[in-house]
Design a protein around this motif. Structure first.
Motif, PDB file in Angstrom:
ATOM      1  N   LEU A 125       0.900  -1.065   0.058  1.00 12.84           N
ATOM      2  CA  LEU A 125       0.160  -0.261   0.046  1.00 12.84           C
ATOM      3  C   LEU A 125       0.675   1.473  -0.062  1.00 12.84           C
ATOM      4  CD1 LEU A 125      -3.359  -0.731   2.405  1.00 12.84           C
ATOM      5  CD2 LEU A 125      -3.105  -1.372  -0.131  1.00 12.84           C
ATOM      6  N   GLU A 126       1.768   1.231   0.623  1.00 13.59           N
ATOM      7  CA  GLU A 126       2.495   2.552   0.960  1.00 13.59           C
ATOM      8  C   GLU A 126       3.774   2.862  -0.201  1.00 13.59           C
ATOM      9  OE1 GLU A 126       6.332   4.549   3.498  1.00 13.59           O
ATOM     10  OE2 GLU A 126       5.646   3.015   3.974  1.00 13.59           O
ATOM     11  N   PHE A 127       3.832   1.420  -0.803  1.00 13.68           N
ATOM     12  CA  PHE A 127       4.837   1.483  -1.511  1.00 13.68           C
ATOM     13  C   PHE A 127       3.808   2.266  -3.253  1.00 13.68           C
ATOM     14  CE2 PHE A 127       5.986  -0.880  -5.762  1.00 13.68           C
ATOM     15  CZ  PHE A 127       7.410  -0.707  -6.308  1.00 13.68           C
ATOM     16  N   MET A 128       2.788   1.470  -3.022  1.00 16.09           N
ATOM     17  CA  MET A 128       1.913   2.497  -4.080  1.00 16.09           C
ATOM     18  C   MET A 128       1.351   3.600  -4.084  1.00 16.09           C
ATOM     19  SD  MET A 128       2.409  -0.365  -6.823  1.00 16.09           S
ATOM     20  CE  MET A 128       1.553   0.053  -8.211  1.00 16.09           C
ATOM     21  N   ALA A 129       1.303   4.489  -3.437  1.00 15.00           N
ATOM     22  CA  ALA A 129       0.879   5.196  -2.715  1.00 15.00           C
ATOM     23  C   ALA A 129       2.036   6.066  -2.983  1.00 15.00           C
ATOM     24  CB  ALA A 129       0.837   5.030  -1.618  1.00 15.00           C
ATOM     25  N   ARG A 130       2.918   5.838  -2.937  1.00 17.38           N
ATOM     26  CA  ARG A 130       4.652   6.476  -3.615  1.00 17.38           C
ATOM     27  C   ARG A 130       4.978   6.729  -4.175  1.00 17.38           C
ATOM     28  NH1 ARG A 130       6.922   8.437   1.296  1.00 17.38           N
ATOM     29  NH2 ARG A 130       6.742   7.815   3.327  1.00 17.38           N
ATOM     30  N   ASN A 137       0.453   9.515 -11.653  1.00 16.13           N
ATOM     31  CA  ASN A 137      -1.153   8.678 -12.242  1.00 16.13           C
ATOM     32  C   ASN A 137      -1.431   8.086 -10.557  1.00 16.13           C
ATOM     33  OD1 ASN A 137       0.207   8.788 -14.789  1.00 16.13           O
ATOM     34  ND2 ASN A 137       1.681   6.846 -14.484  1.00 16.13           N
ATOM     35  N   LEU A 138      -2.241   8.707  -9.823  1.00 13.25           N
ATOM     36  CA  LEU A 138      -2.704   8.674  -8.371  1.00 13.25           C
ATOM     37  C   LEU A 138      -4.187   7.337  -8.674  1.00 13.25           C
ATOM     38  CD1 LEU A 138      -2.934  12.081  -7.376  1.00 13.25           C
ATOM     39  CD2 LEU A 138      -1.480  10.395  -6.876  1.00 13.25           C
ATOM     40  N   PHE A 139      -4.294   7.573 -10.273  1.00 10.44           N
ATOM     41  CA  PHE A 139      -6.121   6.632  -9.750  1.00 10.44           C
ATOM     42  C   PHE A 139      -6.059   5.433 -11.459  1.00 10.44           C
ATOM     43  CE2 PHE A 139      -6.611  10.996  -7.354  1.00 10.44           C
ATOM     44  CZ  PHE A 139      -7.357   9.673  -7.063  1.00 10.44           C
ATOM     45  N   GLN A 140      -4.836   5.214 -11.733  1.00  8.91           N
ATOM     46  CA  GLN A 140      -4.743   4.984 -12.697  1.00  8.91           C
ATOM     47  C   GLN A 140      -4.968   3.200 -12.225  1.00  8.91           C
ATOM     48  OE1 GLN A 140      -0.767   4.510 -14.582  1.00  8.91           O
ATOM     49  NE2 GLN A 140      -1.827   3.436 -16.350  1.00  8.91           N
ATOM     50  N   ASP A 141      -4.823   2.417 -11.807  1.00  9.10           N
ATOM     51  CA  ASP A 141      -4.627   1.408 -10.967  1.00  9.10           C
ATOM     52  C   ASP A 141      -5.586   0.591 -10.114  1.00  9.10           C
ATOM     53  OD1 ASP A 141      -2.551   0.071 -13.134  1.00  9.10           O
ATOM     54  OD2 ASP A 141      -1.135   0.707 -11.429  1.00  9.10           O
ATOM     55  N   ALA A 142      -6.369   1.917  -9.761  1.00  8.19           N
ATOM     56  CA  ALA A 142      -7.193   2.332  -8.639  1.00  8.19           C
ATOM     57  C   ALA A 142      -8.246   1.274  -7.919  1.00  8.19           C
ATOM     58  CB  ALA A 142      -8.375   3.228  -8.351  1.00  8.19           C
ATOM     59  N   ALA A 143      -8.907   1.034  -9.374  1.00  4.55           N
ATOM     60  CA  ALA A 143     -10.228  -0.204  -9.678  1.00  4.55           C
ATOM     61  C   ALA A 143      -9.380  -2.499  -9.399  1.00  4.55           C
ATOM     62  CB  ALA A 143     -10.953  -0.427 -10.517  1.00  4.55           C
ATOM     63  N   MET A 144      -8.101  -1.956  -9.939  1.00  4.04           N
ATOM     64  CA  MET A 144      -7.319  -3.238  -9.349  1.00  4.04           C
ATOM     65  C   MET A 144      -6.857  -3.540  -8.073  1.00  4.04           C
ATOM     66  SD  MET A 144      -4.226  -4.927 -11.180  1.00  4.04           S
ATOM     67  CE  MET A 144      -4.222  -3.840 -12.220  1.00  4.04           C
TER      68      MET A 144
END
Length: 176
Positions: A125-130, A137-144
């Motif tokens: 979670l922290e890795f992907m957020a950073r 690209n904040l919301f590119q993979d949000a659904a996944m």
């Protein structure tokens, strides 16, 4: 046309692999979960190495997209270790300061190494957020991401490795 075999020999030596064992059955590419995003399939990269196409290989996206999952190794009848080959190619590309073929790869690697340094493992979670903040690209993979969270594939809280002092010694040895 005469083929320069020096690149083939360099990659073979750095990867510890006998790349001449490949007879291009394409099993590695057929089993690769990220092949759809690559500009060249793993077997094509290997063939390009054999043909001395150094510039094309080192500037490709494929060498940066390999996730080292070993699916190709389990599929290969000759046990050519593609992840070792891809690691060697990335190392050569970095050493020679080649223009990287995959956008945002530096941000990914920086955040990955920060996580390993901090905890000895990745806190997704922290890795992907950073990473998302670094690339914009904040919301590119949000659904996944939400789907992975619902399926229990993402931990809510970070964990750490035991024996951090051993991890520190390994990092220090790698830095030498």
């Amino acid at each position: 046309m005469k083929v320069d075999h020096s690149f083939f020999e360099e990659v073979s030596a750095k990867s510890g692999q006998d790349l001449s064992r490949c007879f291009h059955c394409m099993c590695c590419s057929g089993g690769c979960p990220v092949a759809h995003g690559m500009d060249y399939l793993p077997n094509q990269i290997l063939r390009m190495i054999q043909l001395g196409m150094k510039k094309e290989v080192l500037e490709s996206r494929a060498i940066w997209l390999c996730i080292g999952c070993y699916a190709c190794v389990t599929e290969c009848p000759n046990r050519v270790h593609i992840p070792y080959m891809m690691d060697a190619l990335r190392e050569i590309a970095l050493t020679e300061e080649v223009k990287v073929g995959e956008k945002d790869i530096w941000a990914f690697h920086r955040e990955f190494l920060k996580q390993v340094h901090k905890r000895g493992r990745i806190y997704e979670l922290e890795f992907m957020a950073r990473y998302k903040l670094a690339t914009g690209n904040l919301f590119q993979d949000a659904a996944m991401g939400m789907k992975m969270f619902r399926l229990g594939r993402l931990e809510l809280l970070p964990s750490s490795v035991k024996h951090k002092e051993i991890m520190k010694k390994i990092r220090e040895a790698c830095d030498e």
